[in-house]
Design a protein around this motif. Structure first.
Motif, mmCIF file in Angstrom:
data_model
loop_
_atom_site.group_PDB
_atom_site.id
_atom_site.type_symbol
_atom_site.label_atom_id
_atom_site.label_comp_id
_atom_site.label_asym_id
_atom_site.label_seq_id
_atom_site.Cartn_x
_atom_site.Cartn_y
_atom_site.Cartn_z
ATOM 1 N N ASP A 94 -32.487 133.376 35.154
ATOM 2 C CA ASP A 94 -33.222 132.947 36.348
ATOM 3 C C ASP A 94 -34.033 134.113 36.897
ATOM 4 O OD1 ASP A 94 -32.128 130.445 36.155
ATOM 5 O OD2 ASP A 94 -30.409 130.930 37.456
ATOM 6 N N SER A 95 -35.193 133.785 37.475
ATOM 7 C CA SER A 95 -36.094 134.831 37.964
ATOM 8 C C SER A 95 -35.483 135.693 39.056
ATOM 9 C CB SER A 95 -37.396 134.199 38.478
ATOM 10 O OG SER A 95 -37.112 133.246 39.484
ATOM 11 N N ASP A 96 -34.516 135.152 39.796
ATOM 12 C CA ASP A 96 -33.878 135.936 40.846
ATOM 13 C C ASP A 96 -32.625 136.658 40.359
ATOM 14 O OD1 ASP A 96 -32.393 133.724 40.399
ATOM 15 O OD2 ASP A 96 -32.175 133.115 42.504
ATOM 16 N N SER A 97 -32.378 136.603 39.044
ATOM 17 C CA SER A 97 -31.210 137.258 38.468
ATOM 18 C C SER A 97 -31.469 138.745 38.270
ATOM 19 C CB SER A 97 -30.841 136.597 37.139
ATOM 20 O OG SER A 97 -29.889 137.350 36.444
ATOM 21 N N ASP A 98 -30.410 139.552 38.314
ATOM 22 C CA ASP A 98 -30.530 140.989 38.079
ATOM 23 C C ASP A 98 -30.957 141.296 36.639
ATOM 24 O OD1 ASP A 98 -29.695 141.400 40.668
ATOM 25 O OD2 ASP A 98 -27.568 141.709 40.115
ATOM 26 N N ASP A 99 -30.659 140.362 35.707
ATOM 27 C CA ASP A 99 -30.973 140.583 34.290
ATOM 28 C C ASP A 99 -32.385 140.155 33.919
ATOM 29 O OD1 ASP A 99 -28.360 141.444 33.939
ATOM 30 O OD2 ASP A 99 -27.629 139.425 33.468
ATOM 31 N N TYR A 100 -33.097 139.547 34.883
ATOM 32 C CA TYR A 100 -34.412 138.975 34.564
ATOM 33 C C TYR A 100 -35.401 140.057 34.099
ATOM 34 C CZ TYR A 100 -38.850 136.536 35.061
ATOM 35 O OH TYR A 100 -40.090 135.989 34.825
#
Length: 530
Positions: free
Chosen positions: A75-81
């Protein structure tokens, strides 16, 4: 021959042909409706013209499709993005590559992409050679977007599998195609290894391979040791046949001497990081030719195509992966096979109708012989597991035309003898005697062409050679069996006139013969006057 014997022989021959015809062409559910009997014809393996291709797309190491890239994206708001976005570099609208893999090629992105595309193009050419050596009736290898390789091979489906009446065969044939593509797309060079790390004095222990001792490492020029590797089949046993050079024979003798006395008695053939096949080595090998047994002929062909490519220096630049092998319909439509069968049936009915109209009841006998003739190659191809392609079918119909034509030739010679007043029995003997040399020559030519195609040509041409050999022998034998049926069927006629009516011929009257004689004399006189 008496009528009773003639009747018995005729009934037996007819029943045999009809019974074989039923098993050959009729498929039906078995009692109880649980299982189904699929005919011999529906169990013939068909070329891609009838059942389409099995195809997949090979992706170089680190390359993923846009679909895979999107599905795995956090997801775009994820830390892994952000980390995920940096992990991949876009190659085209359809493909991405891991940035780390690209940097291993070159620090300059454009230069790395250019090199990747060059490597993929070179690998596609090597793959085309490998698949070409598999003797497929057709295949294709093409580059997609410069960074992937699409491979298509015949599904080798039977019609029963293609029509959904044999799911086991469907799954098996796709599995065979998938296995072949998997082996032939292996990247890397050939090495010989052994798991016993105590072996020394021959190769070296390569840290890249963990605890696997390298008996013949990638620094060696394998073409100095191996002459050829071919698929071998004999008496239901299958193997790959390996021929060594004199240097290779000496090298393998030393290797086998060490391996035979170690804990691991296998010489393991690796291509890249994949263990392809193992040679059991319980004693020293001192021959220039040896065999490694495998389970089936298809596997032998896979190994031979791969290993021959590698020893000749055609190695892929990287490992390739693919998701699954998918089957497609024929390029000419999903009903190509059944429409072709209908067209062939119309041709057969046409030939039978012509035979019956021209030769009356004898035409029925010839039709029965033509059915028997067609059953021979169909049954033979089933047991030999020969694939029937469009070219093979054309060859089969050509042989049918030769069979019908050779019989017509003899029949016309017989009619000519009857028309000048000879008895039917004498006419049959004379007619066959006059045509035997020409018919023998014709079948010998077909047989020789078939042998040459079978043992010299490859792929579809070789399969057509097999059909020619089978059909030329069957045609000649059935031609003389047809002569025997003349002898049998003549027993049903009571008088000479009945025999002529049975065969659709008649003797010329004395007046007609006299008129012909007078016309011939007049022609001679007029020629003399000129």
């Amino acid at each position: 021959m008496g009528k009773v014997k003639a009747t018995i022989i005729t009934v037996i021959v007819t029943l045999i042909v009809i019974t074989l015809l039923g098993f050959t062409v009729i498929s039906c559910p078995l009692p109880g409706g649980v299982e189904r009997y699929n005919s011999i014809l529906s169990n013939l393996h068909l070329g891609s013209e009838f059942t389409g291709d099995a195809y997949t797309t090979l992706l170089p190491d680190g390359v993923v499709t846009a679909e895979q890239y999107t599905l795995s994206m956090p997801d775009s708001d994820s830390d892994d993005y952000a980390e995920y976005i940096d992990k991949y570099t876009q190659l085209s609208s359809s493909y991405y590559i891991e940035t780390e893999v690209l940097e291993d090629i070159s620090s300059d992105t454009e230069e790395a992409i250019s090199q990747l595309k060059s490597d993929v193009q070179s690998d596609a050419e090597i793959l085309s050679k490998r698949f070409g050596s598999m003797e497929y009736s057709s295949y294709s290898v093409s580059v997609v977007d410069g960074v992937a390789i699409k491979v298509a091979v015949p599904t080798n489906f039977t019609y029963a599998a293609y029509a959904g009446n044999d799911n086991d065969s469907y799954t098996s044939d796709l599995s065979v195609a998938s296995t072949t593509i998997s082996y032939l797309s292996l990247g890397g060079e050939l090495t010989l290894r052994n798991t016993d790390s105590t072996i020394d004095g021959i190769g070296r222990l390569d840290e890249d391979y963990g605890s696997t001792g390298t008996l013949l490492n990638v620094r060696a020029n394998v073409s100095d040791y191996f002459k050829s590797i071919t698929a071998y089949s004999s008496g239901g046993s299958y193997a790959i046949k390996i021929k060594l050079t004199s240097e290779g024979e000496d090298r393998l003798y030393k290797i086998s001497q060490k391996v035979a006395n170690s804990e691991d008695t296998y010489i393991r053939f690796y291509v890249g990081t994949t263990n392809v096949i193992n040679l059991t080595c319980e004693s020293t090998i001192d021959d220039s030719t040896f065999y490694i047994q495998v389970d089936d002929y298809q596997t032998a062909k896979n190994y031979a195509a791969l290993l021959n490519s590698v020893i000749s220096g055609d190695t892929l630049s990287t490992e390739y992966s693919f998701n699954e092998v998918t089957s497609g319909t024929s390029a000419y439509g999903s009903n190509t096979a059944i429409l072709t069968a209908i067209a062939v049936l119309v041709i057969l009915i046409g030939i039978a109708a012509y035979s019956i109209i021209r030769y009356k009841k004898l035409g029925l006998v010839l039709t029965l012989m033509m059915v028997a003739f067609l059953l021979v190659p169909i049954v033979a191809m089933f047991f030999l597991e020969t694939q029937l392609s469009a070219t093979g079918l054309f060859t089969l119909l050509l042989c049918l035309a030769v069979f019908a034509g050779s019989n017509y030739w003899s029949y016309e010679a017989i009619k000519k003898e009857v028309s000048v007043g000879r008895t039917v029995q004498n006419s049959v003997k004379t007619g066959y005697k006059k045509t035997v040399a020409g018919i023998l020559d014709l079948h010998l030519v077909l047989l020789i062409v078939g042998i040459l195609l079978t043992f010299i040509a490859v792929g579809e041409a070789s399969a057509c050679g097999v059909i020619l050999i089978i059909c030329s022998i069957a045609s000649y034998c059935l031609h003389w069996f047809g002569r025997f049926m003349w002898y049998v069927t003549m027993s049903f006629a009571r008088s000479e006139s009945d025999k002529r009516r049975f065969f659709g011929v008649k003797a010329k009257s004395f007046e007609e013969m006299e008129e012909e004689y007078e016309r011939a004399e007049q022609l001679k006189k007029s020629s003399g006057e000129v």
